[in-house]
Motif scaffolding. Structure first.
Motif, PDB file in Angstrom:
ATOM      1  N   ALA A  42      24.579   0.960  52.424  1.00  0.00           N
ATOM      2  CA  ALA A  42      25.581   0.731  51.418  1.00  0.00           C
ATOM      3  C   ALA A  42      25.693   1.861  50.423  1.00  0.00           C
ATOM      4  N   MET A  43      24.740   2.714  50.084  1.00  0.00           N
ATOM      5  CA  MET A  43      24.883   3.780  49.383  1.00  0.00           C
ATOM      6  C   MET A  43      25.697   4.991  50.250  1.00  0.00           C
ATOM      7  N   LEU A  44      25.579   5.092  51.540  1.00  0.00           N
ATOM      8  CA  LEU A  44      26.472   5.971  52.173  1.00  0.00           C
ATOM      9  C   LEU A  44      27.976   5.527  52.010  1.00  0.00           C
ATOM     10  N   PHE A  45      28.014   4.033  52.395  1.00  0.00           N
ATOM     11  CA  PHE A  45      29.484   3.730  52.092  1.00  0.00           C
ATOM     12  C   PHE A  45      30.082   3.969  50.580  1.00  0.00           C
ATOM     13  N   LEU A  46      29.195   3.534  49.484  1.00  0.00           N
ATOM     14  CA  LEU A  46      29.731   3.731  48.375  1.00  0.00           C
ATOM     15  C   LEU A  46      29.908   5.303  48.038  1.00  0.00           C
ATOM     16  N   ALA A  47      29.117   6.223  48.463  1.00  0.00           N
ATOM     17  CA  ALA A  47      29.270   7.588  48.178  1.00  0.00           C
ATOM     18  C   ALA A  47      30.515   8.182  48.948  1.00  0.00           C
ATOM     19  N   PHE A  48      30.619   7.739  50.011  1.00  0.00           N
ATOM     20  CA  PHE A  48      31.952   8.090  50.761  1.00  0.00           C
ATOM     21  C   PHE A  48      33.150   7.679  50.058  1.00  0.00           C
ATOM     22  N   GLU A  60      38.942  12.521  45.919  1.00  0.00           N
ATOM     23  CA  GLU A  60      39.997  13.255  46.472  1.00  0.00           C
ATOM     24  C   GLU A  60      41.215  12.546  46.544  1.00  0.00           C
ATOM     25  N   SER A  61      41.420  11.334  46.513  1.00  0.00           N
ATOM     26  CA  SER A  61      42.786  10.880  46.323  1.00  0.00           C
ATOM     27  C   SER A  61      43.312  10.942  45.397  1.00  0.00           C
ATOM     28  N   LEU A  62      42.557  10.854  44.115  1.00  0.00           N
ATOM     29  CA  LEU A  62      43.104  11.073  42.657  1.00  0.00           C
ATOM     30  C   LEU A  62      43.567  12.662  42.739  1.00  0.00           C
ATOM     31  N   GLU A  63      42.782  13.556  43.146  1.00  0.00           N
ATOM     32  CA  GLU A  63      43.227  14.913  43.006  1.00  0.00           C
ATOM     33  C   GLU A  63      44.621  15.229  44.068  1.00  0.00           C
ATOM     34  N   GLN A  64      44.674  14.413  45.107  1.00  0.00           N
ATOM     35  CA  GLN A  64      45.751  14.919  46.120  1.00  0.00           C
ATOM     36  C   GLN A  64      47.013  14.219  45.582  1.00  0.00           C
ATOM     37  N   LYS A  65      46.760  13.111  44.859  1.00  0.00           N
ATOM     38  CA  LYS A  65      47.985  12.332  44.082  1.00  0.00           C
ATOM     39  C   LYS A  65      48.924  13.232  43.184  1.00  0.00           C
ATOM     40  N   GLU A  66      50.308  13.202  43.602  1.00  0.00           N
ATOM     41  CA  GLU A  66      51.082  13.875  42.873  1.00  0.00           C
ATOM     42  C   GLU A  66      51.395  13.789  41.425  1.00  0.00           C
ATOM     43  N   ASN A  67      51.670  14.705  40.774  1.00  0.00           N
ATOM     44  CA  ASN A  67      51.614  14.558  39.222  1.00  0.00           C
ATOM     45  C   ASN A  67      53.044  13.611  39.122  1.00  0.00           C
ATOM     46  N   PRO A  68      53.024  12.742  38.300  1.00  0.00           N
ATOM     47  CA  PRO A  68      54.220  11.955  38.142  1.00  0.00           C
ATOM     48  C   PRO A  68      55.051  12.599  37.162  1.00  0.00           C
ATOM     49  N   ALA A  69      54.432  13.404  36.386  1.00  0.00           N
ATOM     50  CA  ALA A  69      55.415  13.964  35.665  1.00  0.00           C
ATOM     51  C   ALA A  69      56.306  15.275  36.295  1.00  0.00           C
ATOM     52  N   GLU A  70      56.089  15.447  37.494  1.00  0.00           N
ATOM     53  CA  GLU A  70      56.826  16.187  38.324  1.00  0.00           C
ATOM     54  C   GLU A  70      57.992  15.339  38.995  1.00  0.00           C
TER      55      GLU A  70
END
Length: 149
Positions: free
Chosen positions: A50-56, A63-73
């Motif tokens: 469970a810890m491994l799953f939660l950590a990933f 990572e998905s938040l970092e890769q998300k495009e900036n809506p202001a663009e």
């Protein structure tokens, strides 16, 4: 919430390992304690999984938040949007809500941000869609984009 679950699994893991080591270290031969020890080992195994799953999943979420495009663009300038809102006949509040919708806020976030009920948000959105002759957020955003560029 995921971080809380992660720490709960960590505590369960630590408890089950401590129990297992304690029972094995003193060499207790009681059958019930051996069963408890075996259950502790199984609990440790599942806690680690469970810890491994939660950590990933936590890492993937970041990572998905970092890769998300900036809506202001993706949205036009505020001036262009205000011109669009004025031409569409939106009220001051509808203009404000429309701008926040373009910036990616959900209905719940709109209600919390503007200190209004969810029903009021939905009513304003219905009026916005009627006045702009659109059927939803996506079409509204496309129409604003077509106007803004």
């Amino acid at each position: 919430m995921r971080k809380g679950l992660f720490f709960l699994c960590l505590v369960l893991y630590a408890f089950s390992v401590t129990l297992t080591v304690f029972v094995q270290h003193i060499g207790i031969q009681d059958r019930l304690l051996k069963i408890v020890c075996t259950l502790g080992i199984l609990l440790s195994f599942f806690a680690v999984l469970a810890m491994l799953f939660l950590a990933f999943s936590l890492k993937g979420g970041v990572e998905s938040l970092e890769q998300k495009e900036n809506p202001a663009e993706k949205i036009p300038s505020k001036e262009k949007y205000l011109e669009f809102a004025a031409r569409s006949g939106l009220s001051r509040r509808e203009t404000e809500i429309g701008w926040l919708v373009l910036n990616g806020l959900s209905n719940i976030q709109l209600a919390e941000t503007l200190y209004i009920s969810l029903a009021t948000v939905k009513k304003h959105l219905t009026h916005i869609y009627e006045k702009t002759e659109t059927s939803g957020r996506k079409e509204f955003a496309e129409k604003v984009m077509a106007f803004g560029f």
